[in-house]
Design a protein around this motif. Structure first.
Motif, short mmCIF file in Angstrom:
data_model
loop_
_atom_site.label_atom_id
_atom_site.label_comp_id
_atom_site.label_asym_id
_atom_site.label_seq_id
_atom_site.Cartn_x
_atom_site.Cartn_y
_atom_site.Cartn_z
N ILE A 1 -3.52 1.18 6.94
CA ILE A 1 -3.59 1.45 5.44
C ILE A 1 -4.29 2.86 5.14
CG2 ILE A 1 -3.04 -0.75 4.62
CD1 ILE A 1 -6.14 -1.11 4.19
N TYR B 1 -8.54 1.47 -2.72
CA TYR B 1 -7.91 2.12 -1.52
C TYR B 1 -9.22 2.02 -0.58
CZ TYR B 1 -10.63 6.20 -3.58
OH TYR B 1 -11.60 6.98 -3.93
N TYR C 1 0.84 -1.18 -0.19
CA TYR C 1 -0.01 0.01 0.18
C TYR C 1 1.01 1.32 -0.17
CZ TYR C 1 -4.10 -2.67 0.84
OH TYR C 1 -5.24 -3.69 0.82
#
Length: 92
Positions: free
Chosen positions: A79, A68, A24
Protein backbone atom coordinates in the motif's frame (compact mmCIF):
# COMPACT_ATOMS: atom_id res chain seq x y z
CA UNK A 1 -13.04 1.60 -9.11
CA UNK A 2 -14.30 5.07 -8.23
CA UNK A 3 -14.33 6.90 -4.92
CA UNK A 4 -17.13 9.48 -4.79
CA UNK A 5 -18.44 11.91 -2.22
CA UNK A 6 -21.02 14.66 -2.42
CA UNK A 7 -21.66 13.91 -6.10
CA UNK A 8 -18.02 14.20 -7.21
CA UNK A 9 -15.48 11.53 -8.20
CA UNK A 10 -12.54 11.97 -5.81
CA UNK A 11 -10.38 9.19 -7.27
CA UNK A 12 -10.65 6.66 -10.07
CA UNK A 13 -8.40 3.74 -10.97
CA UNK A 14 -8.44 0.17 -12.23
CA UNK A 15 -5.35 -0.46 -10.12
CA UNK A 16 -6.43 -0.74 -6.48
CA UNK A 17 -5.09 -2.93 -3.70
CA UNK A 18 -7.76 -4.51 -1.50
CA UNK A 19 -6.55 -4.74 2.09
CA UNK A 20 -8.74 -5.32 5.15
CA UNK A 21 -11.84 -4.47 3.12
CA UNK A 22 -10.49 -1.14 1.86
CA UNK A 23 -9.48 -0.33 -1.69
CA UNK A 24 -6.19 1.57 -1.73
CA UNK A 25 -5.99 3.79 -4.82
CA UNK A 26 -2.73 5.02 -6.37
CA UNK A 27 -1.87 8.42 -4.93
CA UNK A 28 -1.79 9.93 -8.43
CA UNK A 29 -5.47 9.03 -8.95
CA UNK A 30 -6.59 11.31 -6.08
CA UNK A 31 -7.99 14.63 -7.28
CA UNK A 32 -6.05 16.92 -4.94
CA UNK A 33 -8.26 19.91 -5.67
CA UNK A 34 -10.85 18.29 -3.38
CA UNK A 35 -8.52 17.59 -0.45
CA UNK A 36 -7.78 19.68 2.59
CA UNK A 37 -5.17 19.38 5.33
CA UNK A 38 -5.88 17.38 8.48
CA UNK A 39 -3.83 17.10 11.67
CA UNK A 40 -5.33 13.68 12.36
CA UNK A 41 -2.94 10.72 12.69
CA UNK A 42 -3.58 7.10 13.57
CA UNK A 43 -1.44 4.06 14.08
CA UNK A 44 -1.72 0.43 13.03
CA UNK A 45 0.56 -2.14 14.67
CA UNK A 46 1.39 -3.85 11.39
CA UNK A 47 0.98 -1.06 8.78
CA UNK A 48 2.56 1.88 10.62
CA UNK A 49 1.41 5.46 11.17
CA UNK A 50 -1.35 6.81 8.94
CA UNK A 51 -1.88 10.41 7.98
CA UNK A 52 -5.26 11.75 6.98
CA UNK A 53 -6.77 14.31 4.64
CA UNK A 54 -10.20 15.92 4.68
CA UNK A 55 -12.40 16.47 1.64
CA UNK A 56 -13.96 19.76 0.56
CA UNK A 57 -16.54 19.38 -2.21
CA UNK A 58 -19.34 21.71 -3.29
CA UNK A 59 -18.92 23.86 -0.20
CA UNK A 60 -19.07 20.92 2.26
CA UNK A 61 -16.26 19.51 4.38
CA UNK A 62 -15.83 15.84 5.28
CA UNK A 63 -13.17 15.66 7.96
CA UNK A 64 -10.57 12.89 7.99
CA UNK A 65 -11.98 11.01 5.00
CA UNK A 66 -8.77 9.90 3.26
CA UNK A 67 -5.86 8.03 4.82
CA UNK A 68 -2.45 6.90 3.69
CA UNK A 69 0.76 5.49 5.12
CA UNK A 70 3.70 7.69 4.05
CA UNK A 71 6.18 5.12 5.40
CA UNK A 72 4.39 1.76 5.67
CA UNK A 73 6.10 -1.10 7.45
CA UNK A 74 7.81 -3.83 5.45
CA UNK A 75 4.70 -5.99 5.94
CA UNK A 76 2.49 -3.34 4.30
CA UNK A 77 4.63 -2.31 1.32
CA UNK A 78 1.81 -3.21 -1.08
CA UNK A 79 0.00 0.00 0.00
CA UNK A 80 3.01 2.31 -0.31
CA UNK A 81 2.03 5.32 -2.41
CA UNK A 82 -1.69 4.52 -2.07
CA UNK A 83 -4.69 6.10 -0.35
CA UNK A 84 -7.94 4.71 1.03
CA UNK A 85 -11.30 6.28 1.84
CA UNK A 86 -13.83 6.07 4.63
CA UNK A 87 -16.52 8.07 6.43
CA UNK A 88 -19.22 8.20 3.81
CA UNK A 89 -17.07 8.06 0.69
CA UNK A 90 -18.57 5.55 -1.73
CA UNK A 91 -16.10 3.17 -3.34
CA UNK A 92 -17.49 1.02 -6.13
Amino acid sequence: MKATWNGVVIAESDDTVLLEGNHYFPEASLKREYTSFSNHRSSCPWKGQARWLSLFVNGEMLNDAVWYYPEPTDAAQEIAGRMAFGQGVTVA
